[in-house]
Scaffold this motif. Structure first.
Motif, PDB file in Angstrom:
ATOM      1  N   UNK A  65       6.016  11.666  10.213  1.00 18.80           N
ATOM      2  CA  UNK A  65       6.846  12.821   9.891  1.00 18.80           C
ATOM      3  C   UNK A  65       5.980  14.028   9.529  1.00 18.80           C
ATOM      4  N   UNK A  66       4.747  14.034  10.030  1.00 18.11           N
ATOM      5  CA  UNK A  66       3.810  15.142   9.844  1.00 18.11           C
ATOM      6  C   UNK A  66       3.375  15.365   8.400  1.00 18.11           C
ATOM      7  N   UNK A  67       3.459  14.324   7.580  1.00 19.71           N
ATOM      8  CA  UNK A  67       2.970  14.372   6.209  1.00 19.71           C
ATOM      9  C   UNK A  67       2.215  13.085   5.924  1.00 19.71           C
ATOM     10  N   UNK A  68       1.217  13.157   5.084  1.00 22.40           N
ATOM     11  CA  UNK A  68       0.558  11.944   4.610  1.00 22.40           C
ATOM     12  C   UNK A  68       1.462  11.309   3.554  1.00 22.40           C
ATOM     13  N   UNK A  69       1.567  10.006   3.598  1.00 20.40           N
ATOM     14  CA  UNK A  69       2.309   9.255   2.590  1.00 20.40           C
ATOM     15  C   UNK A  69       1.335   8.272   1.959  1.00 20.40           C
ATOM     16  N   UNK A  70       1.586   7.930   0.714  1.00 24.97           N
ATOM     17  CA  UNK A  70       0.634   7.142  -0.051  1.00 24.97           C
ATOM     18  C   UNK A  70       1.276   5.889  -0.609  1.00 24.97           C
ATOM     19  N   UNK A  71       0.476   4.822  -0.642  1.00 31.41           N
ATOM     20  CA  UNK A  71       0.856   3.538  -1.225  1.00 31.41           C
ATOM     21  C   UNK A  71      -0.246   3.100  -2.178  1.00 31.41           C
ATOM     22  N   UNK A  72       0.117   2.261  -3.125  1.00 34.09           N
ATOM     23  CA  UNK A  72      -0.870   1.676  -4.023  1.00 34.09           C
ATOM     24  C   UNK A  72      -1.730   0.706  -3.228  1.00 34.09           C
TER      25      UNK A  72
END
Length: 133
Positions: A65-72
């Motif tokens: 979706x053209x954004x960086x997403x973060x996970x632990x």
């Protein structure tokens, strides 16, 4: 992973990610923290995510979706995912399905592979049920 103390901003960002059941963008994290006693600015969220990623505490997931997403958690060589394009749920795979291919490519081409990325994109069962597919 370095053992240095986290800043207040990093701690706040990490806490949001720990309690999330899906990967979050910097904007998502900022909105979660807004209005709380842990509120930080958007620039602080970005800096915190960069430091947490660099320190191996979070990994970046591309949910298209053209954004960086973060996970632990630190991205590992054998960590691969199924990613729902609708709800953005990420399901980690418990094994590397291309380990043998990597070994053959490395040997055949005399190429030292540092890491690889393998993510499958589609629609999870819950989202398919909602749409009736």
């Amino acid at each position: 992973m370095s053992v240095r103390k986290l800043t207040k901003g990093q701690q706040a960002v990490l806490e949001v990610l720990v309690h999330s059941h899906r990967p979050l963008s910097a904007q998502d994290i900022y909105l979660e923290l807004r209005g709380t006693e842990q509120e930080v600015g958007l620039a602080t969220v970005y800096r915190s995510l960069e430091a947490l990623h660099g320190g191996g505490r979070v990994q970046i997931i591309d949910v298209r979706d053209n954004q960086a997403h973060y996970l632990i958690g630190k991205a590992s060589h054998s960590q691969h995912h199924l990613i729902c394009l609708n709800c953005k749920r990420v399901v980690p795979l418990d094994h590397c399905p291309v380990g043998d291919l990597e070994k053959h490519l490395s040997q055949d081409h005399e190429f030292q592979i540092e890491y690889h990325v393998l993510d499958f994109y589609g629609t999870c069962g819950d989202c398919r049920q909602v749409v009736g597919v």
